[in-house]
Design an enzyme around this catalytic site. Structure first.
Site, mmCIF file in Angstrom:
data_model
loop_
_atom_site.group_PDB
_atom_site.id
_atom_site.type_symbol
_atom_site.label_atom_id
_atom_site.label_comp_id
_atom_site.label_asym_id
_atom_site.label_seq_id
_atom_site.Cartn_x
_atom_site.Cartn_y
_atom_site.Cartn_z
ATOM 1 N N LEU A 35 1.082 6.880 -24.834
ATOM 2 C CA LEU A 35 1.746 5.704 -24.279
ATOM 3 C C LEU A 35 1.547 5.559 -22.782
ATOM 4 O O LEU A 35 1.367 6.528 -22.058
ATOM 5 C CB LEU A 35 3.254 5.769 -24.575
ATOM 6 C CG LEU A 35 3.647 5.974 -26.040
ATOM 7 C CD1 LEU A 35 5.156 6.012 -26.166
ATOM 8 C CD2 LEU A 35 3.035 4.908 -26.928
ATOM 9 N N ASP A 36 1.619 4.310 -22.342
ATOM 10 C CA ASP A 36 1.586 4.033 -20.908
ATOM 11 C C ASP A 36 3.005 3.782 -20.403
ATOM 12 O O ASP A 36 3.980 3.964 -21.145
ATOM 13 C CB ASP A 36 0.647 2.860 -20.594
ATOM 14 C CG ASP A 36 1.064 1.560 -21.260
ATOM 15 O OD1 ASP A 36 2.222 1.431 -21.697
ATOM 16 O OD2 ASP A 36 0.211 0.658 -21.334
ATOM 17 N N GLY A 37 3.135 3.372 -19.174
ATOM 18 C CA GLY A 37 4.437 3.144 -18.564
ATOM 19 C C GLY A 37 5.250 2.044 -19.202
ATOM 20 O O GLY A 37 6.456 1.935 -18.972
ATOM 21 N N TYR A 38 4.623 1.218 -20.021
ATOM 22 C CA TYR A 38 5.316 0.123 -20.698
ATOM 23 C C TYR A 38 5.801 0.520 -22.091
ATOM 24 O O TYR A 38 6.374 -0.302 -22.800
ATOM 25 C CB TYR A 38 4.408 -1.102 -20.794
ATOM 26 C CG TYR A 38 3.991 -1.614 -19.437
ATOM 27 C CD1 TYR A 38 4.908 -2.230 -18.589
ATOM 28 C CD2 TYR A 38 2.688 -1.455 -18.996
ATOM 29 C CE1 TYR A 38 4.530 -2.685 -17.333
ATOM 30 C CE2 TYR A 38 2.302 -1.912 -17.744
ATOM 31 C CZ TYR A 38 3.229 -2.524 -16.921
ATOM 32 O OH TYR A 38 2.852 -2.964 -15.685
ATOM 33 N N HIS A 80 3.906 1.384 -24.728
ATOM 34 C CA HIS A 80 2.982 1.137 -25.840
ATOM 35 C C HIS A 80 1.675 1.869 -25.583
ATOM 36 O O HIS A 80 1.439 2.387 -24.495
ATOM 37 C CB HIS A 80 2.763 -0.359 -26.104
ATOM 38 C CG HIS A 80 2.334 -1.165 -24.916
ATOM 39 N ND1 HIS A 80 1.094 -1.041 -24.332
ATOM 40 C CD2 HIS A 80 2.991 -2.111 -24.218
ATOM 41 C CE1 HIS A 80 1.003 -1.887 -23.325
ATOM 42 N NE2 HIS A 80 2.144 -2.554 -23.220
#
Length: 139
Positions: free
Chosen positions: A17-20, A22
């Protein structure tokens, strides 16, 4: 699913996952590559030719269409098939879908060439390799 389409499943983990929250776009490249490795593993005729080391498949173009986000805990399916076979290049088509609802997460078309390793030049896809690839085509 077509007979010459392979399928793998994987679960989205926190490190994907990234910072968002997703799956990061770059991780999809890894998911797709895992699907292609599995595809070649399942087709021993291809691996026999490629394992000699005198030729290799080299990616020259990859187009990814991101459709919907995948998040931690999603179980994904990566389907891969050979879509086109030319004299020096071929295209593979791949789809990533979410298992629980069938949503299309991403789809990709990858073009590769056959590389003559010694000369570092594109080579013709012919002979034993072509004979191994032709029956795998899915239109």
């Amino acid at each position: 699913m077509f007979m010459n389409t392979t399928s793998i499943e994987l679960r989205v983990r926190g490190f994907h996952l990234d910072g968002y929250g997703h799956v990061n776009h770059a991780r999809y490249l890894e998911f797709l590559e895992e699907g292609r490795w599995d595809y070649f593993d399942r087709h021993a005729g291809l691996m026999g030719v490629l394992s000699r080391g005198d030729v290799a498949f080299v990616v020259v173009n990859l187009n990814i269409d991101y459709r919907t986000a995948a998040v931690a805990g999603d179980d994904l399916e990566v389907r891969t098939h050979l879509a086109d076979l030319g004299s020096r290049s071929a295209r593979m088509s791949q789809q990533i879908t979410r298992k629980h609802d069938g949503a299309m997460v991403a789809r990709a078309v990858l073009t590769f060439v056959l590389l003559d390793v010694a000369n570092n030049k594109a080579a013709s896809i012919e002979g034993e390799l072509r004979e191994a690839l032709e029956p795998l085509l899915v239109s």
